[in-house]
Enzyme design. Structure first.
Site, PDB file in Angstrom:
ATOM      1  N   ASP A 288      27.397  54.350  92.505  1.00  0.00           N
ATOM      2  CA  ASP A 288      26.462  55.177  93.574  1.00  0.00           C
ATOM      3  C   ASP A 288      27.372  56.335  94.209  1.00  0.00           C
ATOM      4  O   ASP A 288      28.641  55.920  94.645  1.00  0.00           O
ATOM      5  CB  ASP A 288      26.076  53.874  94.420  1.00  0.00           C
ATOM      6  CG  ASP A 288      25.110  54.127  95.472  1.00  0.00           C
ATOM      7  OD1 ASP A 288      24.195  54.411  95.212  1.00  0.00           O
ATOM      8  OD2 ASP A 288      25.400  54.419  96.837  1.00  0.00           O
TER       9      ASP A 288
ATOM     10  N   GLU B  82      26.954  58.356  89.716  1.00  0.00           N
ATOM     11  CA  GLU B  82      25.849  59.361  90.452  1.00  0.00           C
ATOM     12  C   GLU B  82      26.363  60.231  91.347  1.00  0.00           C
ATOM     13  O   GLU B  82      27.244  59.688  92.187  1.00  0.00           O
ATOM     14  CB  GLU B  82      24.937  58.194  91.424  1.00  0.00           C
ATOM     15  CG  GLU B  82      23.718  58.731  91.849  1.00  0.00           C
ATOM     16  CD  GLU B  82      23.276  58.314  93.386  1.00  0.00           C
ATOM     17  OE1 GLU B  82      21.922  58.578  93.721  1.00  0.00           O
ATOM     18  OE2 GLU B  82      24.145  57.860  93.955  1.00  0.00           O
TER      19      GLU B  82
ATOM     20  N   HIS C  95      14.902  54.729  91.612  1.00  0.00           N
ATOM     21  CA  HIS C  95      14.263  54.019  92.559  1.00  0.00           C
ATOM     22  C   HIS C  95      14.395  54.838  93.993  1.00  0.00           C
ATOM     23  O   HIS C  95      14.194  54.597  94.852  1.00  0.00           O
ATOM     24  CB  HIS C  95      15.337  52.838  92.884  1.00  0.00           C
ATOM     25  CG  HIS C  95      16.596  53.283  93.098  1.00  0.00           C
ATOM     26  ND1 HIS C  95      17.460  53.890  92.157  1.00  0.00           N
ATOM     27  CD2 HIS C  95      17.445  52.815  94.138  1.00  0.00           C
ATOM     28  CE1 HIS C  95      18.624  54.268  92.953  1.00  0.00           C
ATOM     29  NE2 HIS C  95      18.606  53.634  93.857  1.00  0.00           N
ATOM     30  N   ASP C  96      14.870  56.150  93.898  1.00  0.00           N
ATOM     31  CA  ASP C  96      15.118  57.245  94.834  1.00  0.00           C
ATOM     32  C   ASP C  96      14.033  58.311  94.940  1.00  0.00           C
ATOM     33  O   ASP C  96      14.117  59.175  95.799  1.00  0.00           O
ATOM     34  CB  ASP C  96      16.400  57.830  95.070  1.00  0.00           C
ATOM     35  CG  ASP C  96      17.632  56.778  95.274  1.00  0.00           C
ATOM     36  OD1 ASP C  96      17.255  55.657  96.052  1.00  0.00           O
ATOM     37  OD2 ASP C  96      18.768  57.029  94.912  1.00  0.00           O
TER      38      ASP C  96
HETATM   39  O1  TEU Z   1      21.656  57.529  96.461  1.00  0.00           O
HETATM   40  C1  TEU Z   1      22.217  58.688  97.072  1.00  0.00           C
HETATM   41  C2  TEU Z   1      21.649  59.919  97.355  1.00  0.00           C
HETATM   42  O2  TEU Z   1      22.209  60.765  97.488  1.00  0.00           O
HETATM   43  C3  TEU Z   1      20.108  60.185  97.324  1.00  0.00           C
HETATM   44  O3  TEU Z   1      19.248  60.025  95.997  1.00  0.00           O
HETATM   45  C4  TEU Z   1      19.542  59.173  98.488  1.00  0.00           C
HETATM   46  O4  TEU Z   1      19.038  57.931  98.141  1.00  0.00           O
HETATM   47  C5  TEU Z   1      18.560  59.873  99.279  1.00  0.00           C
HETATM   48  O5  TEU Z   1      17.367  60.329  98.437  1.00  0.00           O
HETATM   49  C6  TEU Z   1      18.891  61.064 100.048  1.00  0.00           C
HETATM   50  O6  TEU Z   1      17.830  61.957 100.497  1.00  0.00           O
HETATM   51  C7  TEU Z   1      22.105  56.285  96.293  1.00  0.00           C
HETATM   52  C8  TEU Z   1      21.291  55.138  95.946  1.00  0.00           C
HETATM   53  O7  TEU Z   1      20.594  55.542  94.750  1.00  0.00           O
HETATM   54  C9  TEU Z   1      20.228  54.732  97.320  1.00  0.00           C
HETATM   55  O8  TEU Z   1      19.286  54.185  96.739  1.00  0.00           O
HETATM   56  C10 TEU Z   1      21.082  54.693  98.278  1.00  0.00           C
HETATM   57  O9  TEU Z   1      20.193  54.501  99.264  1.00  0.00           O
HETATM   58  C11 TEU Z   1      22.355  55.347  98.533  1.00  0.00           C
HETATM   59  O10 TEU Z   1      23.167  55.903  97.603  1.00  0.00           O
HETATM   60  C12 TEU Z   1      23.137  54.956  99.621  1.00  0.00           C
HETATM   61  O11 TEU Z   1      23.939  53.728  98.870  1.00  0.00           O
END
Ligand code: TEU
Ligand code: CA
Length: 564
Positions: A200, A256, A328-329
Site C-alpha cells: 500500500d 502501489e 477497490h479504490d
Molecule cells: O490507496 C492509496 C491511494 O493513493 C488512492 O487510491 C486512495 O485510495 C484514494 O483514492 C485517494 O483519493 C491505498 C489503498 O488502496 C486505499 O484503499 C487506502 O484507503 C489508502 O491506501 C490508505 O491506506
C-alpha cells in the site's frame, strides 16, 4: 527462457468485506473466500491478492491496522486464514497479502505508546512535529481523505502527520527500529507460507526532512506530494526490505505507487534494482477536474491509448507492468471505460478485458469485474460508507463550495463505494452474498448480473475472461511479445500488435457504440481469430467474413494471430 512465475500469472483481487459472507453477519469473511476457491479456479487465475484482513478498527476498512499479526475478528480467526492458505495452495492458487506500512491505525500499540511519551522507546515511531508559534499545524498539507494532514495530540502536545485519515498516523521510516519491526513482521508472514505482498502507498514511506507549505491545487489544502512521494530514501528502504526479507523467499511483490512515472517505475521494479517485481501506476485512471479527483469526465481515447502505450514501450525489457482497469479504490471498469447500458454492458466488458489482457504485464481482475458488475445507483450522500466519499461530500458540498447538483454526478462517478458493493453470486435475496443484512447494499441489478447466470451462459463475461486467461497460458506472445500501437490518432479504436519470435497478434477494440470502419492489415489476412466478443465471428477458419466486411460493430473486439 527463465520466466518468473508472476510474469505468467493472472491475479484476482478480493475485497474480503464484500466477497462472501459465511455466517450471516452481513460482512464477507475468510471462510467465505475459502468456500469460493473453486469458482476462482474455474476462472483460471493463479494468484489471489486479498485486501487487508488484519485487526483494525475499520476507519478505512482495514487499511488502518491495529495489529499486523492478528486477523480482524469480523473476518474470522488465524486458523481460518491458515485453512484458506492450505486450501488455496492445494488448488495451486497463491495468496498475496496487502502490506499497509506507510501508516498504522492510531489504535496500534506503537501509536498508543508513541503519543504517551516523546522520549520513550516508541517516541520516534511516527512523524511528530511542534505546531507553529501561534499553535497552528506545522504546514498547510491536506490529507487524501479531506481536512488537514496534521492532527494535534493533546496527550503528547504535538502534531502527527497522517496522509490519510486521522486514524491512520504515518510511520517514521527514518527510524531503523520501525524498519526492523516491519521487516520482522513481514518475515513472520512469509514463514506462514504466503506468496507475496501488495504494498500500500509504498511510494510514500519516505518524507523529506524539510516540510514546507505545499501548493494549493484542486482543493483547500497544500499538496504534500513533492515532499512525500518518491521521497529521499524510498529506494534505500526498499532495497533494505528486499535484502532483509523479500530475497529470502519466492514471492510476488507489487508496489502501489501513486505518482509513479515510467522512469521511476524502472527504479522501483527494474530488472536489476532489487526492490519490487512491479508497481501499480495510476495515470490511466487519474482524470482530475475542477473538484480534484471528483470528476465524471471520461478520458478521451487517444489520451488513454497514449498513456497505456507509453507504459508498454517504456518498461519493455527494463521493468514489468501490472495491468488493471479497476480495484477497490476505483469505479467499476465497465461503467467508467465501457458502457453499462444493458444493450452494451456484456459486449463492452468483454472488449475492455480483451484490450487489457492482451498487453504485456501481469493482469489484475478486481472481484466482480469478471461478471461485468457496474457502478451503484447512489440515491444520496447518506448511501456512502467510504470515509473518502463521506468526507469529500462534506468538504465540497455540505460546506457550500459547490452545489449538490454540480457535485453529485462527479462524486458518484468515482466513489470507491462503487467497487465495494457485495459480489453478486446469484439471483436470490442479497444476491447470495449473505443470509443477513449486508454492510453495504447489493446493487439492484443482481437479478441479471450474477455469477450463477454467468456460469450457465457460455457467452458471459466470465467465460470471456476464462478464455483470455487460457490464451495467456497457451501463447508466449501474450506474455513476451513486443507491443506496438496502430492508428494512434483514432478516437474510436484501440488497435495494437504484439510480436514474439514467429508469432504476431493483432488486437482490435472498438471503444464506441457506433460502427467504425476498419481494414485488417494485409499481414493478418490469413490469421486465425483467437477470441472475439461477437460470438458468431470467432470461426475456426479464421473468421474471414468479419475481416472483409471493413466495419467494426459497437464495442467489437477480436484478436488475430499470425504464425509465420
Ligand atoms: O490507496 C492509496 C491511494 O493513493 C488512492 O487510491 C486512495 O485510495 C484514494 O483514492 C485517494 O483519493 C491505498 C489503498 O488502496 C486505499 O484503499 C487506502 O484507503 C489508502 O491506501 C490508505 O491506506
Ligand atoms: Ca461474516
Amino acid at each position: 527462457m527463465n520466466t518468473p512465475w508472476w510474469k505468467e500469472a493472472v491475479v484476482y483481487q478480493i475485497y474480503p468485506r464484500s466477497f462472501m459472507d459465511s455466517n450471516g453477519d452481513g460482512i464477507g469473511d475468510l471462510k467465505g473466500i475459502t468456500g469460493k476457491l473453486d469458482y476462482l479456479k474455474e476462472l483460471g487465475v493463479d494468484v489471489i491478492w486479498m485486501s487487508p484482513i488484519y485487526q483494525s478498527p475499520n476507519d478505512d476498512n482495514g487499511y488502518d491496522i491495529s495489529d499486523y499479526q492478528a486477523v480482524m475478528e469480523e473476518f474470522g480467526t488465524m486458523e481460518d486464514l491458515e485453512e484458506l492458505l492450505k486450501e488455496a495452495h492445494g488448488r495451486g492458487l497463491k495468496i498475496v497479502m496487502d502490506l499497509v506500512v506507510n501508516h498504522t491505525s492510531d489504535e496500534h500499540r506503537w501509536f498508543v505508546e508513541s503519543r504517551k511519551d516523546k522520549t520513550g522507546p516508541y517516541g520516534d515511531y511516527y512523524i511528530w512535529r511542534d505546531g507553529k508559534p501561534d499553535g497552528s499545524a506545522p504546514n498547510n498539507w491536506g490529507s487524501c481523505f479531506g481536512g488537514p494532514a496534521w492532527e494535534y495530540d493533546q496527550e503528547r502536545g504535538q502534531y502527527y502527520l497522517h496522509l490519510f485519515s486521522k486514524k491512520q498516523p504515518d510511520l517514521n521510516w527514518d527510524n531503523p527500529k520501525v524498519r526492523k519491526e516491519v521487516f520482522d513482521m513481514m518475515t513472520w508472514w512469509c514463514e506462514k507460507g504466503i506468496d507475496g505482498f501488495r504494498m500500500d502507498v509504498i511510494s510514500m514511506i519516505s518524507k523529506t526532512a524539510e516540510m514546507p507549505d505545499g501548493k494549493i491545487k484542486g482543493g483547500f489544502y497544500g499538496d504534500y506530494s513533492p515532499y512525500c512521494i518518491h521521497g529521499p530514501h524510498v529506494h534505500d528502504y526498499l532495497k533494505e526490505m528486499n535484502e532483509n526479507v523479500l530475497s529470502h523467499y519466492d514471492l510476488m511483490t507489487v508496489g502501489e505507487t501513486p505518482g509513479v512515472t515510467p522512469k521511476e517505475a524502472c527504479r522501483y521494479a527494474g530488472e536489476d534494482s532489487h526492490e519490487l517485481n512491479m508497481v501499480f501506476q495510476f495515470t490511466h485512471v487519474d482524470v482530475p477536474g475542477r473538484f480534484g479527483k471528483w470528476n465524471d469526465k471520461k478520458m478521451p481515447l487517444p489520451a488513454l491509448k497514449k498513456i497505456l502505450s507509453t507504459w508498454q514501450t517504456e518498461l519493455s525489457g527494463k521493468a514489468w507492468n501490472s495491468l488493471f482497469w479497476d480495484n477497490h479504490d476505483q469505479p467499476r471498469a465497465v461503467s467508467r471505460f465501457g458502457d453499462d447500458r444493458p444493450r452494451y454492458r456484456v459486449l463492452s466488458a468483454k472488449m475492455l478485458a480483451t484490450c487489457l489482457h492482451m498487453m504485456q504485464g501481469t493482469p489484475y481482475i478486481y472481484q466482480g469485474e469478471e461478471l461485468g458488475m457496474t457502478n451503484y445507483p447512489f440515491a444520496g450522500p447518506a448511501d456512502f460508507k467510504d470515509i473518502e466519499s463521506i468526507n469529500a461530500y462534506r468538504e465540497w458540498c455540505a460546506s457550500g463550495h459547490v452545489s449538490h447538483e454540480e457535485f453529485w454526478p462527479c462524486i458518484t462517478a468515482v466513489s470507491r463505494d462503487n467497487a465495494r458493493t457485495p459480489i453478486q453470486w446469484d439471483d436470490s435475496e442479497q444476491a447470495g452474498f449473505t443470509t443477513g443484512t449486508p454492510w453495504i447494499p447489493v446493487n439492484p441489478n443482481y437479478k441479471e448480473i450474477n455469477a450463477k447466470a454467468a456460469l450457465a451462459d457460455p457467452d458471459s463475461v466470465f467465460h470471456h475472461y476464462q478464455k483470455l486467461i487460457a490464451l495467456r497460458k497457451r501463447y508466449p506472445v501474450i506474455v513476451h511479445g513486443d507491443y506496438q500501437l496502430l492508428l494512434e490518432d483514432s478516437g474510436d479504436l484501440f488497435v495494437y500488435t504484439r510480436s514474439f519470435q514467429e508469432e504476431k497478434l493483432l488486437v482490435v477494440c472498438n471503444f464506441t457504440d457506433k460502427e467504425v470502419a476498419f481494414q485488417v492489415p494485409e499481414e493478418f489476412k490469413d490469421a486465425r481469430c483467437l477470441i472475439a466478443n461477437y460470438g458468431s465471428h470467432e470461426q475456426k477458419d479464421g473468421g474471414s467474413k468479419k475481416k472483409e466486411s471493413g466495419k467494426l460493430r459497437p464495442y467489437e473486439a477480436f484478436v488475430l494471430r499470425q504464425a509465420r
